[in-house]
Design a protein around this motif. Structure first.
Motif, PDB file in Angstrom:
ATOM      1  N   LEU A 202       0.777  -1.233   0.000  1.00 20.51           N
ATOM      2  CA  LEU A 202       0.000   0.000   0.000  1.00 20.51           C
ATOM      3  C   LEU A 202       0.815   1.293   0.000  1.00 20.51           C
ATOM      4  O   LEU A 202       0.393   2.287  -0.590  1.00 20.51           O
ATOM      5  CB  LEU A 202      -0.927   0.030   1.227  1.00 20.51           C
ATOM      6  N   ALA A 203       1.956   1.290   0.662  1.00 11.97           N
ATOM      7  CA  ALA A 203       2.619   2.551   0.988  1.00 11.97           C
ATOM      8  C   ALA A 203       3.423   3.134  -0.171  1.00 11.97           C
ATOM      9  O   ALA A 203       4.145   2.429  -0.871  1.00 11.97           O
ATOM     10  CB  ALA A 203       3.522   2.373   2.204  1.00 11.97           C
ATOM     11  N   ASP A 204       3.284   4.451  -0.342  1.00 15.37           N
ATOM     12  CA  ASP A 204       4.169   5.181  -1.249  1.00 15.37           C
ATOM     13  C   ASP A 204       5.515   5.420  -0.570  1.00 15.37           C
ATOM     14  O   ASP A 204       6.553   5.374  -1.224  1.00 15.37           O
ATOM     15  CB  ASP A 204       3.532   6.525  -1.635  1.00 15.37           C
ATOM     16  N   ARG A 205       5.459   5.698   0.729  1.00 12.71           N
ATOM     17  CA  ARG A 205       6.683   5.844   1.518  1.00 12.71           C
ATOM     18  C   ARG A 205       6.503   5.141   2.852  1.00 12.71           C
ATOM     19  O   ARG A 205       5.388   5.058   3.379  1.00 12.71           O
ATOM     20  CB  ARG A 205       7.034   7.323   1.753  1.00 12.71           C
ATOM     21  N   ASP A 221      10.799  -0.036  -2.085  1.00 16.70           N
ATOM     22  CA  ASP A 221      11.905  -0.536  -2.912  1.00 16.70           C
ATOM     23  C   ASP A 221      13.240   0.076  -2.489  1.00 16.70           C
ATOM     24  O   ASP A 221      14.269  -0.602  -2.479  1.00 16.70           O
ATOM     25  CB  ASP A 221      11.647  -0.247  -4.389  1.00 16.70           C
ATOM     26  N   GLU A 222      13.230   1.368  -2.152  1.00 18.81           N
ATOM     27  CA  GLU A 222      14.472   2.006  -1.716  1.00 18.81           C
ATOM     28  C   GLU A 222      15.001   1.357  -0.443  1.00 18.81           C
ATOM     29  O   GLU A 222      16.210   1.117  -0.309  1.00 18.81           O
ATOM     30  CB  GLU A 222      14.241   3.503  -1.480  1.00 18.81           C
ATOM     31  N   LEU A 223      14.119   1.072   0.486  1.00 14.95           N
ATOM     32  CA  LEU A 223      14.555   0.456   1.738  1.00 14.95           C
ATOM     33  C   LEU A 223      15.100  -0.946   1.506  1.00 14.95           C
ATOM     34  O   LEU A 223      16.105  -1.344   2.106  1.00 14.95           O
ATOM     35  CB  LEU A 223      13.390   0.407   2.737  1.00 14.95           C
ATOM     36  N   LYS A 224      14.455  -1.684   0.625  1.00 11.95           N
ATOM     37  CA  LYS A 224      14.914  -3.053   0.361  1.00 11.95           C
ATOM     38  C   LYS A 224      16.262  -3.069  -0.359  1.00 11.95           C
ATOM     39  O   LYS A 224      17.085  -3.958  -0.141  1.00 11.95           O
ATOM     40  CB  LYS A 224      13.857  -3.804  -0.449  1.00 11.95           C
ATOM     41  N   ARG A 225      16.494  -2.055  -1.194  1.00 17.67           N
ATOM     42  CA  ARG A 225      17.757  -2.025  -1.932  1.00 17.67           C
ATOM     43  C   ARG A 225      18.937  -1.630  -1.053  1.00 17.67           C
ATOM     44  O   ARG A 225      20.094  -1.783  -1.448  1.00 17.67           O
ATOM     45  CB  ARG A 225      17.658  -1.061  -3.127  1.00 17.67           C
ATOM     46  N   GLU A 287      17.846 -17.809 -20.878  1.00 21.55           N
ATOM     47  CA  GLU A 287      16.466 -18.208 -21.131  1.00 21.55           C
ATOM     48  C   GLU A 287      15.481 -17.311 -20.379  1.00 21.55           C
ATOM     49  O   GLU A 287      14.346 -17.120 -20.792  1.00 21.55           O
ATOM     50  CB  GLU A 287      16.260 -19.665 -20.722  1.00 21.55           C
ATOM     51  N   GLY A 288      15.959 -16.781 -19.272  1.00 19.75           N
ATOM     52  CA  GLY A 288      15.120 -15.899 -18.480  1.00 19.75           C
ATOM     53  C   GLY A 288      15.918 -15.315 -17.334  1.00 19.75           C
ATOM     54  O   GLY A 288      17.000 -15.795 -17.006  1.00 19.75           O
ATOM     55  N   PHE A 289      15.410 -14.236 -16.747  1.00 17.54           N
ATOM     56  CA  PHE A 289      16.074 -13.659 -15.574  1.00 17.54           C
ATOM     57  C   PHE A 289      15.036 -13.031 -14.663  1.00 17.54           C
ATOM     58  O   PHE A 289      13.977 -12.581 -15.114  1.00 17.54           O
ATOM     59  CB  PHE A 289      17.141 -12.631 -15.982  1.00 17.54           C
ATOM     60  N   THR A 290      15.339 -13.029 -13.391  1.00 11.78           N
ATOM     61  CA  THR A 290      14.482 -12.383 -12.394  1.00 11.78           C
ATOM     62  C   THR A 290      15.359 -11.615 -11.415  1.00 11.78           C
ATOM     63  O   THR A 290      16.491 -12.024 -11.134  1.00 11.78           O
ATOM     64  CB  THR A 290      13.647 -13.420 -11.608  1.00 11.78           C
ATOM     65  N   VAL A 291      14.833 -10.496 -10.937  1.00 12.67           N
ATOM     66  CA  VAL A 291      15.545  -9.686  -9.953  1.00 12.67           C
ATOM     67  C   VAL A 291      14.974  -9.999  -8.580  1.00 12.67           C
ATOM     68  O   VAL A 291      13.755  -9.929  -8.370  1.00 12.67           O
ATOM     69  CB  VAL A 291      15.405  -8.184 -10.258  1.00 12.67           C
ATOM     70  N   HIS A 292      15.822 -10.354  -7.647  1.00  8.83           N
ATOM     71  CA  HIS A 292      15.401 -10.685  -6.290  1.00  8.83           C
ATOM     72  C   HIS A 292      15.977  -9.654  -5.322  1.00  8.83           C
ATOM     73  O   HIS A 292      17.172  -9.357  -5.358  1.00  8.83           O
ATOM     74  CB  HIS A 292      15.888 -12.083  -5.893  1.00  8.83           C
ATOM     75  N   THR A 293      15.109  -9.096  -4.481  1.00  6.81           N
ATOM     76  CA  THR A 293      15.556  -8.128  -3.475  1.00  6.81           C
ATOM     77  C   THR A 293      15.104  -8.589  -2.099  1.00  6.81           C
ATOM     78  O   THR A 293      14.116  -9.331  -1.976  1.00  6.81           O
ATOM     79  CB  THR A 293      14.980  -6.726  -3.738  1.00  6.81           C
TER      80      THR A 293
END
Length: 313
Positions: A202-205, A221-225, A287-293
């Motif tokens: 839900l959160a924007d920030r 996303d910023e916090l996870k990175r 064949e494929g790739f995924t980004v995991h954080t």
């Protein structure tokens, strides 16, 4: 109202010799969801109580809806709605009667009152239960009625203090949908929660409060990175391609059974572009790739030293 629905600077609050809020700063943009996370005792509910004029701050300045909470408390209250941790409904009254009570308390003109009640019952899918006592409602229905009652005064800023605590997953997701609809209408949501998935959805920030201090703030996303562990997982068609890729990307980890390679990175577009360019330079095709954080549970643990399960006890 300015671009910011809520601003706070140096907010402090103590109870006797216990410091609960130790000089926190907040800036909540209008029309967004701002989520305050933290373990029990971190100061989340105290923050809500101060921002909603239910408790007086010991220091700092706060403006809500453009009004100073110390000198313009009445104007602040007129602009906000508050839904606490437990549904504040009268169980002896029906759902419709609870809403009508709020219409009367908010002095909604008689010609508009019935329309407001009807619209809210429909919006929150409570029409069939409207004439039943609230005591017969499920937990999810009570939370919906509670929020509907909050909306009678048409607040532009709503404080939700752990609004889905105790709800089953289906009821929680229904509440999420309602919150998203409110934000789409331009309402600002200040959300406290112990459910990390809820903040992520839900959160924007997000701001993380621990022992009365804000220890981090940013988008989910910023916090996870910020945490190590972000990586790109590449999947190849053959073992030969996997061998070549493993030699190219120093520090990578291979999984021979899955024909995949885990390549450390920050999850950003620049590093991802560089990785794909490197594959192209060596005539390799994944064949494929995924980004995991890391998820917000990882962030919470790193910042507070506790998991959410421990913190909730």
């Amino acid at each position: 109202m300015t671009d910011f629905a809520i601003t706070a600077s140096g907010l402090r609050k103590s109870y006797q010799d216990k410091v609960v809020l130790d000089g926190i700063d907040l800036n909540v943009r209008a029309g967004t969801v701002f989520s305050l996370l933290g373990p029990n005792g971190a100061g989340k509910t105290t923050t809500v109580n101060v921002l909603t004029t239910l408790s007086k701050a010991d220091g700092g300045t706060v403006r809500v809806a453009g009004h100073d909470i110390a000198t313009e408390a009445k104007a602040v209250r007129a602009a906000i709605g508050v839904t606490g941790q437990f549904a504040a409904v009268d169980e002896l009254l029906t759902g419709q009667e609870n809403l009508q009570l709020m219409v009367d308390l908010n002095r909604v003109p008689a010609k508009d009152g019935q329309r407001v009640v009807t619209e809210l019952l429909d919006r929150f899918d409570l029409v069939e239960a409207a004439r039943k006592p609230a005591s017969t409602y499920s937990g999810g229905m009570r939370r919906k009625l509670d929020l509907a009652m909050t909306l009678v005064g048409n607040p532009r800023i709503i404080f939700l203090d752990e609004p889905t605590t105790g709800l089953d997953p289906r009821s929680r997701r229904t509440m999420w949908s309602i919150i998203r609809d409110l934000v789409a209408d331009g309402v600002t949501i200040f959300l406290t929660t112990q459910y990390l998935e809820e903040a992520d959805q839900l959160a924007d920030r997000v701001a993380v409060l621990d022992q009365g201090r804000l220890v981090a703030e940013g988008t989910p996303d910023e916090l996870k990175r910020r945490l190590p562990g972000t990586h790109v997982r590449l999947r190849f068609a053959t073992g030969a391609e996997l061998d070549v890729a493993a030699r190219i990307f120093a520090g990578s980890t291979r999984d021979d059974d899955a024909l995949s390679l885990r390549v450390p990175g920050d999850g950003g577009t620049d590093s991802l572009r560089a990785l794909l360019d490197t594959l192209d330079e060596h005539s390799l095709k994944a064949e494929g790739f995924t980004v995991h954080t890391p998820d917000l549970d990882d962030v919470f643990l790193a910042l507070t030293g506790r998991t959410t399960e421990v913190a909730a006890k």
